[in-house]
Design a protein around this motif. Structure first.
Motif, mmCIF file in Angstrom:
data_model
loop_
_atom_site.group_PDB
_atom_site.id
_atom_site.type_symbol
_atom_site.label_atom_id
_atom_site.label_comp_id
_atom_site.label_asym_id
_atom_site.label_seq_id
_atom_site.Cartn_x
_atom_site.Cartn_y
_atom_site.Cartn_z
ATOM 1 N N LEU A 74 0.829 -1.201 0.000
ATOM 2 C CA LEU A 74 0.000 0.000 0.000
ATOM 3 C C LEU A 74 0.863 1.251 0.000
ATOM 4 O O LEU A 74 0.595 2.217 -0.725
ATOM 5 C CB LEU A 74 -0.931 -0.002 1.212
ATOM 6 N N ARG A 75 1.899 1.239 0.806
ATOM 7 C CA ARG A 75 2.816 2.387 0.879
ATOM 8 C C ARG A 75 3.369 2.734 -0.497
ATOM 9 O O ARG A 75 3.394 3.908 -0.886
ATOM 10 C CB ARG A 75 3.945 2.074 1.855
ATOM 11 N N LYS A 76 3.815 1.724 -1.207
ATOM 12 C CA LYS A 76 4.412 1.984 -2.517
ATOM 13 C C LYS A 76 3.368 2.438 -3.526
ATOM 14 O O LYS A 76 3.594 3.382 -4.294
ATOM 15 C CB LYS A 76 5.116 0.728 -3.015
ATOM 16 N N LEU A 77 2.212 1.795 -3.534
ATOM 17 C CA LEU A 77 1.166 2.146 -4.486
ATOM 18 C C LEU A 77 0.626 3.554 -4.252
ATOM 19 O O LEU A 77 0.199 4.229 -5.195
ATOM 20 C CB LEU A 77 0.023 1.131 -4.395
ATOM 21 N N MET A 78 0.629 3.988 -2.991
ATOM 22 C CA MET A 78 0.101 5.310 -2.642
ATOM 23 C C MET A 78 1.190 6.373 -2.555
ATOM 24 O O MET A 78 0.899 7.535 -2.283
ATOM 25 C CB MET A 78 -0.639 5.222 -1.305
ATOM 26 N N CYS A 79 2.440 5.969 -2.773
ATOM 27 C CA CYS A 79 3.570 6.886 -2.657
ATOM 28 C C CYS A 79 3.585 7.553 -1.276
ATOM 29 O O CYS A 79 3.803 8.750 -1.144
ATOM 30 C CB CYS A 79 3.542 7.945 -3.761
ATOM 31 N N TRP A 80 3.334 6.753 -0.251
ATOM 32 C CA TRP A 80 3.379 7.226 1.126
ATOM 33 C C TRP A 80 4.732 6.900 1.751
ATOM 34 O O TRP A 80 5.585 6.260 1.130
ATOM 35 C CB TRP A 80 2.259 6.578 1.938
ATOM 36 N N THR A 81 4.932 7.335 2.989
ATOM 37 C CA THR A 81 6.172 7.081 3.702
ATOM 38 C C THR A 81 5.966 5.965 4.727
ATOM 39 O O THR A 81 4.837 5.579 5.033
ATOM 40 C CB THR A 81 6.657 8.339 4.428
ATOM 41 N N PHE A 82 7.058 5.492 5.294
ATOM 42 C CA PHE A 82 6.946 4.519 6.377
ATOM 43 C C PHE A 82 6.137 5.092 7.532
ATOM 44 O O PHE A 82 5.321 4.399 8.146
ATOM 45 C CB PHE A 82 8.336 4.117 6.876
ATOM 46 N N ASP A 83 6.359 6.355 7.860
ATOM 47 C CA ASP A 83 5.631 6.961 8.972
ATOM 48 C C ASP A 83 4.132 7.008 8.707
ATOM 49 O O ASP A 83 3.324 6.927 9.636
ATOM 50 C CB ASP A 83 6.147 8.382 9.248
ATOM 51 N N ASP A 84 3.758 7.133 7.448
ATOM 52 C CA ASP A 84 2.334 7.197 7.106
ATOM 53 C C ASP A 84 1.595 5.901 7.435
ATOM 54 O O ASP A 84 0.380 5.920 7.660
ATOM 55 C CB ASP A 84 2.145 7.495 5.612
#
Length: 403
Positions: free
Chosen positions: A270-280
């Protein structure tokens, strides 16, 4: 020239010897560090699949880089929340993301926590049971549109979201599923359904499941709850051919269906697909049941039969999860270890204690440390304070973006 730039006045042989020596020192240092960590008894909850919180030892790993500037974080999305699947934990993650970015949430105006509970969404310029989006006055129903985030219980249809969400053509959709027999038993226990049967209590709940099931037809709405949340027509619940068509359609519309039994692995995708960070994607488990209950194999076999649609969807999207992990590449294991290391540190920084909330529902509540930071407050989201702030903000009672 990077880290090796400089004045290298040596022969090729000498330089190679120096580099090999340097590598040896680094390897020895790393193994020494890992050996030291084996004595560390810090534990964190890794899997959501276990109701009573399986605990595993985590050894810190080097953090991989956060998403680069090539992609932009996705801020318009709908998380289709399913029942008793770890979805409340995902809601907290997405609520924190939207709240800190001052985004608008699609919420029921019922004064509680915004769920639509199995209802199909319907937009009308004349009336609404939604909260207004930020910047829109209450009662201005024509402009009850362009919401950024949906993360509450509702029955999914693309059409239902199309008139309400911002930039529907680029809206990202995702959901989460759980092994159907475990999901149903968690629901049975959490909502205390055994009370409908005379002579059964929490102490003998393991004996209550089969009589409860046998009192119902397999078409009863108590079964296939996850599929119903995903908008699967009840008529298709025992038709594998139609279920296959629906699953493929959902697969085209959703960027990801997470699997509860592989919670952390799903979050990495999900992080990669949403271009989010680990903290997110950091989390504390929500609505986790305090104790486990052993149910017989015959009960679980019966539940797989009666929850046929949930079984089909779970098996289909469990396969797609691992296909996506395979496509992720060689960095997946490194990113997974990096995330778990950061999660461990955040829990040690923020989590003070836990207690069991008892009453109409029973679950584990994690508490923040005394004098914790604002970041910890948002991370723990004790007693769903964050969701309450979002609700109040969209009713106009709170104006400060991070109040």
């Amino acid at each position: 020239m990077g880290l090796l730039a400089g004045n290298w006045n040596c022969s090729i042989q000498t330089c190679l010897i120096s580099l090999v020596s340097l590598q040896s020192v680094l390897v020895i240092s790393i193994f020494g560090y890992l050996a030291l960590q084996q004595g560390n008894n810090s534990l964190y909850i890794r899997k959501h699949g276990n109701e009573y919180g399986e605990r595993v030892l985590v050894r810190p790993n080097q953090l991989s880089p956060e998403p680069s500037g090539v992609c932009q974080p996705v801020s318009n999305f709908a998380f289709i929340k399913t029942h008793k699947t770890g979805s409340t934990t995902i809601r907290t993650i997405t609520s924190r993301f939207g709240y800190t970015r001052n985004l608008s949430f699609l919420l029921n105006n019922d004064g509680r926590i915004g769920h639509f509970n199995g209802a199909f969404l319907h937009y009308s310029p004349l009336s609404s049971n939604f909260l207004p989006p930020l910047g829109v006055e209450r009662g201005d129903f024509v402009n009850y549109r362009n919401y950024n985030i949906s993360n509450v219980h509702l029955r999914y249809t693309r059409k239902g979201l199309s008139n309400l969400m911002y930039d529907i053509d680029n809206l990202k959709l995702f959901s989460i599923l759980r092994s159907p027999e475990e999901q149903w038993l968690s629901w049975f226990k959490y909502y205390k359904k055994y009370r409908r049967l005379e002579g059964f209590t929490a102490e003998n709940i393991s004996l209550a499941a089969m009589p409860y099931i046998n009192n119902l037809e397999r078409e009863n709405r108590d079964f296939n709850q996850q599929s119903r949340d995903l908008g699967v027509n009840d008529k298709f619940h025992f038709n594998d051919s139609m279920l296959g068509k629906v699953a493929r359609e959902l697969d085209r519309e959703f960027i990801l269906v997470l699997i509860m039994e592989y919670f952390d692995e799903s979050l990495i995708l999900l992080r990669k697909l949403m271009c989010w960070t680990f903290d997110d994607i950091l989390y504390v488990p929500k609505r986790q049941q305090p104790t486990g209950t052993n149910f017989s194999d015959s009960v679980k076999t019966k539940l797989l039969e009666y929850n046929n649609a949930d079984r089909y969807m779970y098996e289909y999207f469990n396969r797609t999860l691992w296909q996506k992990i395979q496509k992720y590449g060689q960095d997946f294991e490194k990113d997974l270890a990096s995330f778990r290391s950061r999660l461990l540190r955040k829990q040690e920084e923020c989590v003070g204690s836990s207690s069991v909330v008892r009453g109409r529902r029973e679950f584990v509540e994690y508490h923040r440390m005394n004098h914790s930071s604002h970041s910890c407050d948002l991370y723990i989201d004790e007693r769903f304070e964050l969701e309450a702030k979002i609700y109040k903000r969209q009713t106009g009672n709170i104006t400060h973006p991070l109040s």
